[in-house]
Design an enzyme around this catalytic site. Structure first.
Site, PDB file in Angstrom:
ATOM      1  N   CYS A 178       0.892  -1.049  -0.037  1.00  0.00           N
ATOM      2  CA  CYS A 178       0.187   0.069  -0.028  1.00  0.00           C
ATOM      3  C   CYS A 178       1.105   1.246  -0.320  1.00  0.00           C
ATOM      4  CB  CYS A 178      -0.801   0.240   0.916  1.00  0.00           C
ATOM      5  SG  CYS A 178      -2.181  -1.324   1.177  1.00  0.00           S
ATOM      6  N   CYS A 204      -2.536   9.537   6.532  1.00  0.00           N
ATOM      7  CA  CYS A 204      -1.926   9.631   7.401  1.00  0.00           C
ATOM      8  C   CYS A 204      -1.032   9.197   8.537  1.00  0.00           C
ATOM      9  CB  CYS A 204      -0.285   9.907   6.553  1.00  0.00           C
ATOM     10  SG  CYS A 204      -0.474  10.373   4.431  1.00  0.00           S
TER      11      CYS A 204
HETATM   12  S1  FES Z   1       0.658   7.073   3.966  1.00  0.00           S
HETATM   13 FE1  FES Z   1      -0.037   7.207   2.242  1.00  0.00          FE
HETATM   14  S2  FES Z   1      -0.111   8.772   1.322  1.00  0.00           S
HETATM   15 FE2  FES Z   1       1.121   9.324   3.698  1.00  0.00          FE
END
Ligand code: FES
Ligand SMILES: Cc1ncc(COP(=O)(O)O)c(C=O)c1O
Lengths: 134, 407
Positions: free
Chosen positions: A37, A106
């Site tokens: 991801c 995040c």
């Molecule tokens: S960790 Fe996925 S965009 Fe920041």
């Protein structure tokens, strides 16, 4: 995308980068996210005998906002009790760093990471049952 | 860092190129005194513009080995690709409703194909091999009696690989199927000959070849004749295939850009290739665990697409703000997907998140590349020190052995 100065500061001068020995009983480790991801956050806390987080460290694979979120949360949890640290909300991080909407997750990752570290610490120290019993 | 701030370094030549000053000079008179409409048949203003456009048409035709009559002007490769796919399918689609393309084509080809699918046409999306090239046997197997068109790009915009055009052309001609080639990234970068390569339609873009933005061309073969249904109708310009007043200055610029590219291609390619190999070697000397995406041999000179394992691409870009490169990756959860092209090559998703595309072009200097390599390497090293995946790799832990909670 224009990032806030605070965010850039944490990205450029991240606080508390590093690792503790995860086998130490006083250390709780949270590892969240997934490489596929594009984000992995490792957050560790060292807890004193009286339940205060003495020190915290992180390592993050992810975007600049993820790095800044993890850096910020390590600063915040130091000196807090486990309960206080576990109550930190991702919205507080997002607000402090002025994260744009696409970067909110995040900060969620940072909240997940501290919760995972606390849970690891509790499991190791047999605290989970105690708290549940109370 | 401060030094870099003063002068940003442009290494994104696949996104667009600066217009060559010689091109701008050629264009300028057509904004001022020679502003006529090429379709005005009754006075010298019109004739002057028409002459300039026919000169440019010849210049465009020459660089691809076509006849000027086979070149029509458009607004860019996006329009050319739309016209080629929709135009051919709509003309021949009653009898032959099948189109073949590849999964790594540019979005404007894929999107045209999707629209055709919605209208009932059949589309086959060929996979590509790990090196980014199409498998010719798979192409052969995909062609049926209902296939009207095969659309495969010449040079890839992200990974720079060059498809085996001549072999594809042979296969298509043999089976009586038209071959459309999106050559936006190829014209002026590799030698092209539509007859030798048996290409029936070819898309060209001005701004990828040091010409102006907003202009392009489509080659449409006359023998054997290819028919297209116009997608923009009106005054019937460009032999009815594309209506609208021709933008003389832009077309003059496109022609001039082709002319320069044709004359300088060999020399320029040698120089850029040298710079690319130099850059790749410098990266390889300094950093472990980096991977070149796309075939190294069958590759256009100016493209490097590198995965810097264990470092997420978006955070890397943030650390090298003054170097203009592109990253095909960012965390999925932010709705920014890792590149569909890298995934099609079978690049591991975690590696797809770590890639940068570095584009080297006509105005790139060795000094700029030195600065860029230093800055990128410094940042990769800094971020790896911060990366839990790098730490695991150093400890010999296979990150694939961990059960990640994918979200
Ligand atoms: S960790 Fe996925 S965009 Fe920041
Ligand atoms: C391979 C390819 N095809 C088509 C296009 C679109 O070209 P234009 O910007 O001229 O519409 C591009 C550029 O983005 C490209 O790289």
């Amino acid at each position: 995308m224009a990032y806030s100065e605070k965010l850039l500061d944490h990205y450029e001068n991240p606080r508390n980068v590093g690792s503790f020995d995860k086998n130490e009983t006083a250390v709780g480790t949270g590892l969240v996210g997934a490489p596929a991801c594009g984000d992995v956050m490792k957050l560790q806390i060292r807890v004193s005998a009286d339940g205060i987080i003495e020190d915290a460290k992180f390592k993050t694979f992810g975007c600049g906002s993820a790095i800044a979120s993890s850096s910020l949360i390590t600063e915040w949890v130091k000196g807090k009790t486990i309960a206080e640290a576990g109550a930190i909300k991702n919205s507080q991080i997002a607000e402090e760093l002025a994260l744009p909407p696409v970067k909110i997750h995040c900060s969620i990752l940072a909240e997940d990471a501290i919760k995972a570290a606390i849970s690891d610490y509790n499991t190791k120290n047999g605290k989970a049952e105690v708290e549940a019993a109370e | 860092m401060n030094e870099l701030k003063a002068k940003p370094i442009y290494l994104d030549y696949q996104a667009t190129t600066p217009t060559d000053p010689r091109v701008v000079d050629a264009m300028l008179p057509y904004f001022y005194e020679k502003f006529g409409n090429a379709h005005s048949r009754n006075h010298s203003f019109g004739w002057e513009a028409e002459d300039a456009i026919e000169l440019a048409r010849g210049q465009v035709a020459t660089i691809i080995g076509a006849s000027p009559k086979e070149v029509i002007f458009t607004s860019g490769a996006t329009e050319s690709n739309n016209l080629a796919l929709k135009g051919v399918m709509k003309f021949y689609g009653k009898k032959k409703p099948h189109l073949i393309t590849t999964v790594t084509e540019h979005k404007c080809v894929l999107d045209s194909a999707r629209h055709l699918e919605q209208e009932g046409y059949k589309v086959t999306y060929l996979p590509v091999q790990q090196n980014g090239l199409v498998d010719l046997e798979q192409l052969k197997a995909a062609i049926t009696d209902e296939t009207a068109l095969v659309s495969i790009m010449a040079v890839h915009n992200e990974i720079g690989v060059i498809q085996p055009l001549k072999e594809i052309g042979e296969i298509c001609r043999e089976r009586g199927v038209f071959f459309h080639c999106d050559a936006a990234q190829a014209v002026g970068k590799i030698p092209l000959d539509v007859n030798d390569m048996k290409i029936d339609l070819m898309s060209i873009s001005g701004h990828k070849i040091y010409g102006p933005k907003g202009v392009g061309a489509l080659f449409v073969r006359r023998r054997p004749r290819v028919r297209v249904v116009a997608q923009i109708t009106g005054g019937g310009q460009e032999r009815g295939m594309r209506s609208g007043t021709l933008p003389t200055p832009l077309i003059v610029g496109l022609g001039k850009a082709c002319d320069i590219a044709l004359n300088e291609m060999a020399e320029e390619n040698a120089r850029i290739m040298e710079l690319r190999n130099y850059t790749l070697n410098r990266f390889r000397e300094r950093l472990a665990d980096i991977y070149l995406n796309g075939d190294e041999e069958n590759r256009v000179a100016g493209n490097l697409n590198i995965s810097f394992a264990y470092v997420e691409g978006e955070s890397l870009l943030m650390g090298i703000k003054n170097i203009a490169v592109s990253s095909g990756s960012a965390c999925t959860s932010a709705s920014l997907e890792p590149s569909y092209v890298l995934r099609a090559l079978g690049v591991d998703e975690e590696l797809a998140h770590t890639s940068l595309r570095i584009g080297i072009g006509r105005f790139t200097t060795r000094e700029e590349l030195d600065q860029a390599v230093d800055a990128i390497c410094n940042e990769v090293e800094r971020l790896r020190e911060m990366s839990p995946l790098w730490e695991m790799a150093q400890e010999g832990i296979d990150i694939k052995s961990i059960e990640w909670a994918e979200h």
